[in-house]
Design a protein around this motif. Structure first.
Motif, PDB file in Angstrom:
ATOM      1  N   ASP A  65      40.104  34.317  35.345  1.00 40.91           N
ATOM      2  CA  ASP A  65      41.263  34.149  36.311  1.00 40.91           C
ATOM      3  C   ASP A  65      40.691  34.477  37.805  1.00 40.91           C
ATOM      4  O   ASP A  65      40.736  33.846  38.887  1.00 40.91           O
ATOM      5  CB  ASP A  65      42.342  35.013  36.108  1.00 40.91           C
ATOM      6  CG  ASP A  65      43.136  34.351  35.057  1.00 40.91           C
ATOM      7  OD1 ASP A  65      42.716  33.838  34.092  1.00 40.91           O
ATOM      8  OD2 ASP A  65      44.664  34.411  35.245  1.00 40.91           O
ATOM      9  N   LEU A  66      39.986  35.706  37.590  1.00 38.79           N
ATOM     10  CA  LEU A  66      39.331  36.103  38.983  1.00 38.79           C
ATOM     11  C   LEU A  66      38.248  34.773  39.490  1.00 38.79           C
ATOM     12  O   LEU A  66      38.134  34.656  40.867  1.00 38.79           O
ATOM     13  CB  LEU A  66      38.372  37.412  38.803  1.00 38.79           C
ATOM     14  CG  LEU A  66      37.682  37.901  40.085  1.00 38.79           C
ATOM     15  CD1 LEU A  66      38.835  37.979  41.109  1.00 38.79           C
ATOM     16  CD2 LEU A  66      37.091  39.101  39.896  1.00 38.79           C
ATOM     17  N   LEU A  67      37.494  34.196  38.746  1.00 39.58           N
ATOM     18  CA  LEU A  67      36.807  33.168  38.790  1.00 39.58           C
ATOM     19  C   LEU A  67      37.343  31.913  39.599  1.00 39.58           C
ATOM     20  O   LEU A  67      37.202  31.339  40.316  1.00 39.58           O
ATOM     21  CB  LEU A  67      35.948  32.762  37.676  1.00 39.58           C
ATOM     22  CG  LEU A  67      34.808  31.266  38.273  1.00 39.58           C
ATOM     23  CD1 LEU A  67      33.846  31.753  39.040  1.00 39.58           C
ATOM     24  CD2 LEU A  67      34.313  31.085  36.583  1.00 39.58           C
ATOM     25  N   LYS A  68      38.611  31.768  39.164  1.00 37.42           N
ATOM     26  CA  LYS A  68      39.636  30.735  39.809  1.00 37.42           C
ATOM     27  C   LYS A  68      39.915  31.116  41.150  1.00 37.42           C
ATOM     28  O   LYS A  68      39.746  30.263  41.945  1.00 37.42           O
ATOM     29  CB  LYS A  68      40.920  30.408  38.885  1.00 37.42           C
ATOM     30  CG  LYS A  68      40.403  29.994  37.582  1.00 37.42           C
ATOM     31  CD  LYS A  68      42.001  29.950  36.803  1.00 37.42           C
ATOM     32  CE  LYS A  68      41.699  29.185  35.249  1.00 37.42           C
ATOM     33  NZ  LYS A  68      42.869  29.495  34.584  1.00 37.42           N
ATOM     34  N   HIS A  69      40.167  32.465  41.363  1.00 40.98           N
ATOM     35  CA  HIS A  69      40.510  32.603  42.710  1.00 40.98           C
ATOM     36  C   HIS A  69      39.110  32.633  43.765  1.00 40.98           C
ATOM     37  O   HIS A  69      39.154  32.256  44.701  1.00 40.98           O
ATOM     38  CB  HIS A  69      40.835  34.067  42.828  1.00 40.98           C
ATOM     39  CG  HIS A  69      42.352  34.365  42.205  1.00 40.98           C
ATOM     40  ND1 HIS A  69      43.527  33.780  42.834  1.00 40.98           N
ATOM     41  CD2 HIS A  69      42.773  35.288  41.453  1.00 40.98           C
ATOM     42  CE1 HIS A  69      44.332  34.226  42.264  1.00 40.98           C
ATOM     43  NE2 HIS A  69      44.186  35.169  41.569  1.00 40.98           N
TER      44      HIS A  69
END
Length: 182
Positions: free
Chosen positions: A47-51
Motif C-alpha cells: 500500500d505504501l508503494l502505491k502511495h
C-alpha cells in the motif's frame, strides 16, 4: 510533545521504514487506516508503494511529522484530483499519529499542518476525507473544523458480518490563519 512537520520530504529508506512501522503500529493499536489488526510492516509495504508511485506522478503529496528524535510519528497523504471539475479540492488519506502520542494534541497539530499544506497548493479550496464509522474519528475531525457531508452505509467491510459506514467529511479552506467555520 511538539512534532515538526514537513511537506514532500526526501524519500529515503529510513523514511520508508518509519512510515511502514508507524502504519503497522497505528493499525495494531486499533487505528482505522486501511487494515485490520494484526498486521506486519511487510503487509503494509504494497500500500505504501502505491502511495509512492502516485507521489512520483505528482498526484500525491506526503506530510510527515517527526518527534524531537527525528522519528516518524505522524503522516497524512494529500491526493490531488486529476479530473478538471474536481481540481479545487483534495483528499486526505492515511492520517496517522503514533499511539504513544495520541491524546497529546499531536492529531490536531497534524490536521492543522495538513490544512496549511493544502492551502499552499495553488487552487485548492477544500479538503475532503473519509473515515470508518464506529471509531469516533468523525467526532475528532469535526472538532478540527470538518463538516460531515455524507454517509455510505455498509461501505467498509472490516470482517464478514462487520460492515461500517464510510463517513465523508469536508473542510473548506478559509484564510491562512485557520479553517473556515463549518
Amino acid at each position: 510533545m511538539a512534532l515538526t512537520f514537513e511537506l514532500d520530504p526526501s524519500f529515503t529508506p529510513a523514511l520508508r521504514d518509519g512510515i511502514t512501522a508507524l502504519w503497522a503500529d497505528v493499525t495494531n493499536a486499533g487505528g482505522a487506516v486501511g487494515f485490520v489488526p494484526p498486521v506486519t510492516p511487510e503487509e503494509i509495504r504494497p500500500d505504501l508503494l502505491k502511495h509512492l508511485t502516485a507521489m512520483e506522478r505528482g498526484t500525491v503529496r506526503l506530510l510527515v511529522g517527526r518527534d524531537e528524535d527525528g522519528t516518524v510519528a505522524a503522516t497524512a497523504f494529500l491526493t490531488l484530483n486529476d479530473h478538471r471539475l474536481l481540481q479545487h479540492w483534495l483528499m486526505l488519506y492515511t492520517v496517522m499519529v503514533h499511539p504513544r502520542l495520541q491524546g497529546q494534541g499531536c492529531g490536531r497539530d497534524l490536521m492543522a499542518a495538513a490544512a496549511d499544506a493544502a492551502r499552499s497548493i495553488e487552487g485548492i479550496e477544500a479538503i475532503r476525507l473519509t473515515c470508518r464509522g464506529g471509531t469516533g474519528n468523525d467526532r475528532f475531525y469535526a472538532a478540527c473544523g470538518y463538516k460531515e457531508v455524507g454517509r455510505v452505509p455498509d461501505a467498509i467491510r472490516v470482517a464478514p458480518g462487520d460492515d461500517r459506514e464510510d463517513i465523508v467529511m469536508l473542510l473548506p479552506l478559509g484564510s491562512a490563519s485557520g479553517p473556515a467555520t463549518p
